[in-house]
Design a protein around this motif. Structure first.
Motif, PDB file in Angstrom:
ATOM      1  N   ARG A 176       0.793  -1.238   0.000  1.00 14.32           N
ATOM      2  CA  ARG A 176       0.000   0.000   0.000  1.00 14.32           C
ATOM      3  C   ARG A 176       0.820   1.279   0.000  1.00 14.32           C
ATOM      4  N   LEU A 177       2.138   1.167   0.014  1.00 14.25           N
ATOM      5  CA  LEU A 177       2.990   2.346   0.121  1.00 14.25           C
ATOM      6  C   LEU A 177       4.113   2.316  -0.902  1.00 14.25           C
ATOM      7  N   THR A 201       1.047   6.969  -0.388  1.00 17.17           N
ATOM      8  CA  THR A 201       0.102   5.915  -0.743  1.00 17.17           C
ATOM      9  C   THR A 201       0.243   5.674  -2.244  1.00 17.17           C
ATOM     10  N   LEU A 209      -0.446   0.491   8.545  1.00 22.37           N
ATOM     11  CA  LEU A 209       0.674   0.915   7.703  1.00 22.37           C
ATOM     12  C   LEU A 209       2.006   0.837   8.446  1.00 22.37           C
TER      13      LEU A 209
END
Length: 179
Positions: free
Chosen positions: A8-9, A67, A104
């Motif tokens: 996700r990053l 993101t 995260l």
């Protein structure tokens, strides 16, 4: 490694163009509560300069996180620090408040452990966490960091966690001893 991604990053090596995002991050009192307090734009500029120099000296350091939609998410990395007179390599992460509670920090911790312990073959990593920062403590504990001791760092009460051995990174398969 100047860039890397997780599910996700995306992470980009820290550079001068990140100053505005870092200033906004460091001016948030909730985000900065466990980072020694709110930093002025001038203090953040000095922070940026010091951390860019770390990259030049060591070949690793802090990355700016976004993101996959490109939104600034925070910063994370591995960097040298002197802890109780001993040179250590710290794992560090800080996210915008709007992104807290989404896993995260756990995601980036796994990626940084792989980078530091497996790719760079560092002997260990430490996490230096304010005693009251239960969220970060849980992130490190879930990543199998071991609580080593408590102490004082930059005048704050902290706990120091140590990474598991380099051959065991969560999500990373161990190689058999005879391989």
């Amino acid at each position: 490694m100047e860039h890397f991604s997780t599910s996700r990053l995306t992470a980009e090596k820290l550079h001068e163009g990140h100053l505005a995002d870092l200033v906004a991050l460091h001016l948030d009192p909730d985000v900065s509560r466990y980072l020694g307090g709110v930093r002025s734009p001038e203090a953040t500029e000095t922070y940026l300069t010091v951390n860019i120099a770390h990259w030049e000296r060591h070949g690793f350091g802090l990355w700016v996180l976004r993101t996959h939609t490109g939104e600034f998410a925070g910063r994370a990395g591995i960097r040298h620090l002197v802890l109780d007179g001993v040179n250590e390599v710290e794992i560090a992460y800080t996210f915008k408040r709007a992104l807290w509670g989404q896993g995260l920090a756990s995601e980036i911790t796994k990626a940084l452990m792989n980078l530091g312990l497996v790719q760079l073959k560092l002997p260990s990593l430490v996490g230096v966490v304010a005693v009251e920062n239960t969220a970060s403590r849980h992130v490190l504990e879930r990543a199998e960091f071991i609580l080593e001791r408590s102490g004082i760092y930059h005048g704050d009460q902290v706990v120091i966690y140590r990474s598991p051995i380099a051959v065991h990174v969560p999500g990373h398969r161990r190689r058999p001893a005879n391989a």
